[in-house]
Scaffold this motif. Structure first.
Motif, PDB file in Angstrom:
ATOM      1  N   LEU A   1       3.933  -0.824  -4.867  1.00  0.00           N
ATOM      2  CA  LEU A   1       3.067  -0.770  -3.687  1.00  0.00           C
ATOM      3  C   LEU A   1       2.373   0.587  -3.588  1.00  0.00           C
ATOM      4  CD1 LEU A   1       5.433  -2.459  -1.074  1.00  0.00           C
ATOM      5  CD2 LEU A   1       3.545  -3.524  -2.314  1.00  0.00           C
ATOM      6  N   VAL A   2       3.081   1.626  -4.000  1.00  0.00           N
ATOM      7  CA  VAL A   2       2.542   2.983  -3.955  1.00  0.00           C
ATOM      8  C   VAL A   2       3.031   3.747  -5.179  1.00  0.00           C
ATOM      9  CG1 VAL A   2       2.547   3.007  -1.425  1.00  0.00           C
ATOM     10  CG2 VAL A   2       4.492   3.977  -2.681  1.00  0.00           C
ATOM     11  N   ASP A   3       2.465   4.932  -5.359  1.00  0.00           N
ATOM     12  CA  ASP A   3       2.964   5.874  -6.360  1.00  0.00           C
ATOM     13  C   ASP A   3       2.930   7.253  -5.730  1.00  0.00           C
ATOM     14  OD1 ASP A   3       4.057   6.612  -8.729  1.00  0.00           O
ATOM     15  OD2 ASP A   3       2.187   6.620  -9.861  1.00  0.00           O
ATOM     16  N   ILE A   4       3.910   8.076  -6.037  1.00  0.00           N
ATOM     17  CA  ILE A   4       4.037   9.386  -5.409  1.00  0.00           C
ATOM     18  C   ILE A   4       3.714  10.469  -6.423  1.00  0.00           C
ATOM     19  CG2 ILE A   4       5.502  10.863  -3.991  1.00  0.00           C
ATOM     20  CD1 ILE A   4       5.072   8.007  -2.930  1.00  0.00           C
ATOM     21  N   SER A   5       2.864  11.397  -6.013  1.00  0.00           N
ATOM     22  CA  SER A   5       2.526  12.549  -6.845  1.00  0.00           C
ATOM     23  C   SER A   5       2.978  13.807  -6.114  1.00  0.00           C
ATOM     24  CB  SER A   5       1.020  12.602  -7.110  1.00  0.00           C
ATOM     25  OG  SER A   5       0.678  13.763  -7.828  1.00  0.00           O
TER      26      SER A   5
ATOM     27  N   ALA B   1       3.100  20.191   0.936  1.00  0.00           N
ATOM     28  CA  ALA B   1       1.717  20.002   1.387  1.00  0.00           C
ATOM     29  C   ALA B   1       0.842  19.290   0.366  1.00  0.00           C
ATOM     30  CB  ALA B   1       1.101  21.362   1.744  1.00  0.00           C
ATOM     31  N   ASP B   2       1.118  19.494  -0.924  1.00  0.00           N
ATOM     32  CA  ASP B   2       0.262  18.906  -1.956  1.00  0.00           C
ATOM     33  C   ASP B   2       0.722  17.523  -2.413  1.00  0.00           C
ATOM     34  OD1 ASP B   2       2.556  19.725  -3.186  1.00  0.00           O
ATOM     35  OD2 ASP B   2       1.576  20.648  -4.917  1.00  0.00           O
ATOM     36  N   CYS B   3       1.720  16.962  -1.741  1.00  0.00           N
ATOM     37  CA  CYS B   3       2.208  15.624  -2.100  1.00  0.00           C
ATOM     38  C   CYS B   3       1.172  14.575  -1.720  1.00  0.00           C
ATOM     39  CB  CYS B   3       3.529  15.343  -1.392  1.00  0.00           C
ATOM     40  SG  CYS B   3       4.200  13.711  -1.757  1.00  0.00           S
ATOM     41  N   LEU B   4       0.840  13.708  -2.666  1.00  0.00           N
ATOM     42  CA  LEU B   4      -0.134  12.640  -2.425  1.00  0.00           C
ATOM     43  C   LEU B   4       0.501  11.280  -2.681  1.00  0.00           C
ATOM     44  CD1 LEU B   4      -3.324  14.157  -4.125  1.00  0.00           C
ATOM     45  CD2 LEU B   4      -2.854  13.991  -1.674  1.00  0.00           C
ATOM     46  N   ILE B   5       0.032  10.291  -1.942  1.00  0.00           N
ATOM     47  CA  ILE B   5       0.518   8.918  -2.088  1.00  0.00           C
ATOM     48  C   ILE B   5      -0.642   8.066  -2.576  1.00  0.00           C
ATOM     49  CG2 ILE B   5       1.634   6.955  -0.959  1.00  0.00           C
ATOM     50  CD1 ILE B   5       2.418   8.943   1.294  1.00  0.00           C
ATOM     51  N   ARG B   6      -0.471   7.457  -3.712  1.00  0.00           N
ATOM     52  CA  ARG B   6      -1.491   6.549  -4.242  1.00  0.00           C
ATOM     53  C   ARG B   6      -1.194   5.149  -3.716  1.00  0.00           C
ATOM     54  NH1 ARG B   6      -2.804   5.148 -10.618  1.00  0.00           N
ATOM     55  NH2 ARG B   6      -4.692   3.929 -10.232  1.00  0.00           N
ATOM     56  N   LEU B   7      -2.160   4.568  -3.039  1.00  0.00           N
ATOM     57  CA  LEU B   7      -1.994   3.246  -2.432  1.00  0.00           C
ATOM     58  C   LEU B   7      -2.563   2.182  -3.360  1.00  0.00           C
ATOM     59  CD1 LEU B   7      -3.141   4.101   1.217  1.00  0.00           C
ATOM     60  CD2 LEU B   7      -0.863   4.320   0.218  1.00  0.00           C
ATOM     61  N   TYR B   8      -1.731   1.213  -3.702  1.00  0.00           N
ATOM     62  CA  TYR B   8      -2.168   0.140  -4.587  1.00  0.00           C
ATOM     63  C   TYR B   8      -2.646  -1.074  -3.781  1.00  0.00           C
ATOM     64  CZ  TYR B   8       0.004   2.637  -8.486  1.00  0.00           C
ATOM     65  OH  TYR B   8       0.326   3.583  -9.432  1.00  0.00           O
ATOM     66  N   PRO B   9      -3.568  -1.868  -4.333  1.00  0.00           N
ATOM     67  CA  PRO B   9      -4.057  -3.059  -3.623  1.00  0.00           C
ATOM     68  C   PRO B   9      -2.980  -4.093  -3.348  1.00  0.00           C
ATOM     69  CG  PRO B   9      -4.860  -3.005  -5.897  1.00  0.00           C
ATOM     70  CD  PRO B   9      -4.248  -1.662  -5.620  1.00  0.00           C
ATOM     71  N   SER B  10      -1.843  -3.985  -4.012  1.00  0.00           N
ATOM     72  CA  SER B  10      -0.724  -4.892  -3.745  1.00  0.00           C
ATOM     73  C   SER B  10      -0.227  -4.758  -2.308  1.00  0.00           C
ATOM     74  CB  SER B  10       0.429  -4.616  -4.720  1.00  0.00           C
ATOM     75  OG  SER B  10       0.692  -3.224  -4.820  1.00  0.00           O
ATOM     76  N   LEU B  11      -0.516  -3.626  -1.650  1.00  0.00           N
ATOM     77  CA  LEU B  11      -0.094  -3.418  -0.260  1.00  0.00           C
ATOM     78  C   LEU B  11      -0.596  -4.522   0.665  1.00  0.00           C
ATOM     79  CD1 LEU B  11      -0.498   0.423   0.400  1.00  0.00           C
ATOM     80  CD2 LEU B  11       1.531  -0.952   0.919  1.00  0.00           C
ATOM     81  N   GLN B  12      -1.814  -4.999   0.398  1.00  0.00           N
ATOM     82  CA  GLN B  12      -2.385  -5.990   1.308  1.00  0.00           C
ATOM     83  C   GLN B  12      -1.672  -7.335   1.250  1.00  0.00           C
ATOM     84  OE1 GLN B  12      -6.480  -7.216   0.034  1.00  0.00           O
ATOM     85  NE2 GLN B  12      -6.016  -5.906  -1.720  1.00  0.00           N
ATOM     86  N   PHE B  13      -0.848  -7.542   0.203  1.00  0.00           N
ATOM     87  CA  PHE B  13      -0.091  -8.784   0.108  1.00  0.00           C
ATOM     88  C   PHE B  13       1.365  -8.607   0.552  1.00  0.00           C
ATOM     89  CE2 PHE B  13      -3.300  -8.775  -3.303  1.00  0.00           C
ATOM     90  CZ  PHE B  13      -4.088  -9.828  -2.843  1.00  0.00           C
ATOM     91  N   ALA B  14       1.733  -7.355   0.845  1.00  0.00           N
ATOM     92  CA  ALA B  14       3.113  -7.073   1.236  1.00  0.00           C
ATOM     93  C   ALA B  14       3.349  -7.309   2.712  1.00  0.00           C
ATOM     94  CB  ALA B  14       3.467  -5.625   0.887  1.00  0.00           C
ATOM     95  N   LEU B  15       2.266  -7.440   3.472  1.00  0.00           N
ATOM     96  CA  LEU B  15       2.399  -7.618   4.914  1.00  0.00           C
ATOM     97  C   LEU B  15       1.300  -8.535   5.397  1.00  0.00           C
ATOM     98  CD1 LEU B  15       4.066  -6.522   7.359  1.00  0.00           C
ATOM     99  CD2 LEU B  15       2.238  -4.846   7.668  1.00  0.00           C
ATOM    100  N   ASP B  16       1.682  -9.618   6.044  1.00  0.00           N
ATOM    101  CA  ASP B  16       0.708 -10.555   6.589  1.00  0.00           C
ATOM    102  C   ASP B  16      -0.021  -9.907   7.761  1.00  0.00           C
ATOM    103  OD1 ASP B  16       0.357 -12.900   8.859  1.00  0.00           O
ATOM    104  OD2 ASP B  16      -0.177 -13.560   6.850  1.00  0.00           O
ATOM    105  N   SER B  17      -1.337 -10.098   7.825  1.00  0.00           N
ATOM    106  CA  SER B  17      -2.137  -9.452   8.865  1.00  0.00           C
ATOM    107  C   SER B  17      -1.713  -9.863  10.277  1.00  0.00           C
ATOM    108  CB  SER B  17      -3.626  -9.759   8.660  1.00  0.00           C
ATOM    109  OG  SER B  17      -3.858 -11.148   8.673  1.00  0.00           O
TER     110      SER B  17
END
Length: 217
Positions: free
Chosen positions: A159-163, A169-185
């Motif tokens: 769902l995500v990747d952590i850098s 402060a420089d920690c970034l979270i990469r959001l994958y398109p799979s997130l939109q299927f992990a939670l019903d709107s």
């Protein structure tokens, strides 16, 4: 065509790819095309001919869905397909803090998409996530250690990747398109409205929804 026929038609390398892709879906639920080269190879192999994967997983009550627009292959439980026909991934029971963080990540991803971001790599900072958590009044309840564990869980399911290190402060979270299927709107909307009501009760405010509910009762 039967599963056996597909298997007989595979080369030895294709059989290995099939096995690896199946194991990945069972373990991680999602294959995200743009995550890395191995994921890209697995995605294109499955998306080119999804039928044998569907046949294989249906033996154990699962099926796959290929979303070519977003570059995602997902595993879903056939029992969770629902009468409304909405596509949802396989289910995982989450704790309250995990659910709140997932909702915030889902919101951040949706906001980026709505703002016109066409990048395949959507990055947000820990600060962005903390600001979103403030809306639910739980920012101070999720410390650095808990946040690290939650993000590691979501990372395992693609769902995500952590850098970087969570909390820096420089920690970034990469959001994958799979997130939109992990939670019903609709589930998210109910969750957000319930949280908003609870926040209103704490501050002594009354929302329109609360007034309507009082009237109905």
């Amino acid at each position: 065509m039967s599963m056996e026929k597909y298997w007989e038609g595979y080369t030895s390398s294709e059989r290995e790819l099939f096995q690896r892709a199946c194991r990945r879906l069972l373990k991680q639920t999602f294959i995200v095309r743009d995550k890395d080269e191995e994921s890209k190879k697995a995605y294109y192999f499955v998306s080119k001919k999804p039928e044998p994967f569907s046949l294989y997983f249906r033996y154990i009550g699962f099926d796959i869905v290929v979303d070519r627009e977003n570059g995602v292959v997902m595993l879903r439980n056939c029992a969770d397909a629902g009468e409304n026909g909405k596509i949802q991934a396989n289910r995982l029971a989450l704790k309250k803090a995990e659910s709140v963080v997932l909702c915030c990540l889902w919101t951040l991803y949706a906001d980026k998409v709505r703002s016109g971001s066409l990048s395949r790599s959507i990055l947000v900072s820990i600060t962005d996530l903390r600001f979103e958590l403030e809306k639910y009044g739980v920012k101070d309840q999720i410390d650095k250690s808990a946040m690290g564990n939650i993000l590691a869980l979501f990372s395992r399911f693609n769902l995500v990747d952590i850098s970087g290190r969570v909390g820096e402060a420089d920690c970034l979270i990469r959001l994958y398109p799979s997130l939109q299927f992990a939670l019903d709107s609709e589930e998210f909307q109910r969750f957000a409205e319930a949280t908003q009501r609870r926040m209103g009760e704490k501050t002594g405010e009354t929302t329109v929804d609360e007034e309507d509910e009082d009237a109905e009762e």
